[in-house]
Design a protein around this motif. Structure first.
Motif, PDB file in Angstrom:
ATOM      1  N   GLY A 183       0.789  -1.232   0.000  1.00  0.00           N
ATOM      2  CA  GLY A 183       0.000   0.000   0.000  1.00  0.00           C
ATOM      3  C   GLY A 183       0.815   1.272   0.000  1.00  0.00           C
ATOM      4  O   GLY A 183       0.249   2.367   0.110  1.00  0.00           O
ATOM      5  N   GLY A 184       2.121   1.170  -0.120  1.00  0.00           N
ATOM      6  CA  GLY A 184       2.971   2.349  -0.103  1.00  0.00           C
ATOM      7  C   GLY A 184       2.960   3.098  -1.421  1.00  0.00           C
ATOM      8  O   GLY A 184       2.845   2.498  -2.490  1.00  0.00           O
ATOM      9  N   ARG A 185       3.087   4.419  -1.357  1.00  0.00           N
ATOM     10  CA  ARG A 185       3.131   5.272  -2.545  1.00  0.00           C
ATOM     11  C   ARG A 185       4.571   5.706  -2.771  1.00  0.00           C
ATOM     12  O   ARG A 185       5.263   6.135  -1.845  1.00  0.00           O
ATOM     13  N   LEU A 186       5.030   5.616  -4.019  1.00  0.00           N
ATOM     14  CA  LEU A 186       6.437   5.779  -4.350  1.00  0.00           C
ATOM     15  C   LEU A 186       6.737   7.104  -5.039  1.00  0.00           C
ATOM     16  O   LEU A 186       5.866   7.720  -5.656  1.00  0.00           O
ATOM     17  N   TRP A 187       7.992   7.505  -4.936  1.00  0.00           N
ATOM     18  CA  TRP A 187       8.520   8.639  -5.703  1.00  0.00           C
ATOM     19  C   TRP A 187       9.997   8.392  -5.960  1.00  0.00           C
ATOM     20  O   TRP A 187      10.734   7.943  -5.070  1.00  0.00           O
ATOM     21  N   LEU A 188      10.434   8.665  -7.184  1.00  0.00           N
ATOM     22  CA  LEU A 188      11.829   8.458  -7.578  1.00  0.00           C
ATOM     23  C   LEU A 188      12.304   9.665  -8.372  1.00  0.00           C
ATOM     24  O   LEU A 188      11.605  10.141  -9.263  1.00  0.00           O
ATOM     25  N   GLY A 189      13.477  10.173  -8.046  1.00  0.00           N
ATOM     26  CA  GLY A 189      14.010  11.334  -8.749  1.00  0.00           C
ATOM     27  C   GLY A 189      15.522  11.334  -8.776  1.00  0.00           C
ATOM     28  O   GLY A 189      16.177  10.394  -8.288  1.00  0.00           O
ATOM     29  N   LEU A 190      16.090  12.375  -9.351  1.00  0.00           N
ATOM     30  CA  LEU A 190      17.536  12.526  -9.429  1.00  0.00           C
ATOM     31  C   LEU A 190      18.045  13.283  -8.206  1.00  0.00           C
ATOM     32  O   LEU A 190      17.479  14.301  -7.819  1.00  0.00           O
ATOM     33  N   GLY A 191      19.114  12.785  -7.614  1.00  0.00           N
ATOM     34  CA  GLY A 191      19.683  13.428  -6.435  1.00  0.00           C
ATOM     35  C   GLY A 191      20.836  14.341  -6.810  1.00  0.00           C
ATOM     36  O   GLY A 191      21.968  13.881  -6.996  1.00  0.00           O
ATOM     37  N   ASP A 192      20.565  15.616  -6.931  1.00  0.00           N
ATOM     38  CA  ASP A 192      21.575  16.553  -7.410  1.00  0.00           C
ATOM     39  C   ASP A 192      22.802  16.630  -6.506  1.00  0.00           C
ATOM     40  O   ASP A 192      23.927  16.761  -6.990  1.00  0.00           O
ATOM     41  N   ASP A 193      22.599  16.581  -5.203  1.00  0.00           N
ATOM     42  CA  ASP A 193      23.725  16.769  -4.297  1.00  0.00           C
ATOM     43  C   ASP A 193      24.033  15.539  -3.446  1.00  0.00           C
ATOM     44  O   ASP A 193      24.785  15.616  -2.484  1.00  0.00           O
TER      45      ASP A 193
END
Length: 326
Positions: A183-193
């Motif tokens: 039931g978890g909601r996900l988010w994925l992105g680029l880690g600039d630092d």
């Protein structure tokens, strides 16, 4: 140690029988900054049958997480976090109402092989798992980047814990699927630092990294392997071959080949343009995009070699023990 997070936090370092004195280094750093109270070093139990090394280390760490913790951050010892990292991750999770927030850390890019292949690695990963799809609750795309995953504690610290993904070789995406199934909601992105300090100075080092998991990504399927090889050839090699061959033949008097050459070069140009944003993220020249077919060719060979290694039981050995094909 020096995170500016306003709440309480603790670092749990799992020593999974490391031979590089990671525990001693971490202990020395904690004492230097007078933060020994924040560090807990856990010795992992011997790896049982059916478990992959990293997943077992994560499972060992979960046993020591306080029951009142709100979040758990899974990260690797070779990841460098800025002081604002923890605060930023928690802020992202709360603002976006996500149960798991993961960052694709900026991998080390200095050597010629890193420059050619590492940005392409991120590019191919983003094509397999489009970041917008991961954050879209209407889609079932589940992915994460293993170097930096913040997740709500109750989604991973349960009676069964990580047992459902015990043997996962691609632990990050398997963890994302497990979180999503709960039931978890996900988010994925680029880690600039958020950066990795691990170096890949030679082609062999990058080759081993990819060959360790590429065939797993294809579910050990020969048909998917054949389809992937054919697809990579059509997408990344055919445009450059037909483009150059068509132009050369047209200049030699075979005018019927001119449109073949133009279409091939146009496809090569479009392909290169889609790669430019990743190169800019790595602060590399956009002109390097024209070398994407070379990277694609090498990754195709790595994928084929990954299958051969698994068939020969030479794949990704953990402390001398090869991964098993289910």
């Amino acid at each position: 140690m020096l995170q500016d997070y306003p709440g309480e936090f603790q670092i749990i370092l799992v020593d999974d029988h490391s031979e590089d004195e990671t525990s001693d280094v971490a202990r020395a750093i904690a004492q230097t900054f007078r933060r020994a109270d924040r560090l807990q070093i856990v010795k992992a139990h011997p790896l049982p049958n059916g478990w992959a090394g990293k997943v077992w280390a994560m499972q060992n760490g979960l046993r020591h997480v306080p029951a009142d913790a709100e979040y758990i951050l899974f990260t690797d010892a070779d990841i460098r976090h800025p002081a604002s990292s923890l605060s930023s991750l928690v802020r992202h999770a709360r603002k976006r109402r996500r149960d798991a927030v993961s960052l694709m850390v900026r991998l080390h890019v200095k050597s010629k092989w890193e420059t050619l292949l590492i940005p392409a690695f991120v590019y191919f990963f983003a094509k397999l798992y489009p970041f917008r799809w991961v954050a879209n609750d209407k889609r079932k795309t589940a992915a994460a980047a293993g170097g930096c995953i913040l997740v709500r504690r109750e989604l991973v610290q349960s009676e069964e814990g990580l047992t459902p993904i015990a043997g996962a070789v691609i632990d990050d995406c398997s963890l994302a699927k497990l979180i999503q199934s709960r039931g978890g909601r996900l988010w994925l992105g680029l880690g600039d630092d958020v950066m990795s300090v691990r170096r890949y100075a030679t082609l062999a080092e990058i080759w081993d990294m990819v060959a360790r998991t590429a065939f797993v990504q294809l579910n050990y399927s020969v048909w998917l392997l054949i389809g992937t090889v054919i697809g990579m050839i059509l997408l990344y090699l055919a445009p450059i071959v037909t483009g150059i061959a068509g132009v050369c033949l047209a200049l030699s008097g075979y005018t019927g080949w001119i449109w073949t050459g133009i279409l091939g070069l146009a496809a090569w140009c479009i392909m290169s343009c889609t790669f430019v944003p990743i190169l800019r993220w790595y602060q590399l020249s956009p002109w390097r995009a024209i070398a994407l077919p070379a990277a694609g060719f090498l990754y195709t060979l790595m994928t084929a070699d990954s299958a051969i290694r698994f068939w020969q039981r030479r794949a990704g050995a953990w402390k001398g023990r090869p991964y098993e094909i289910p």
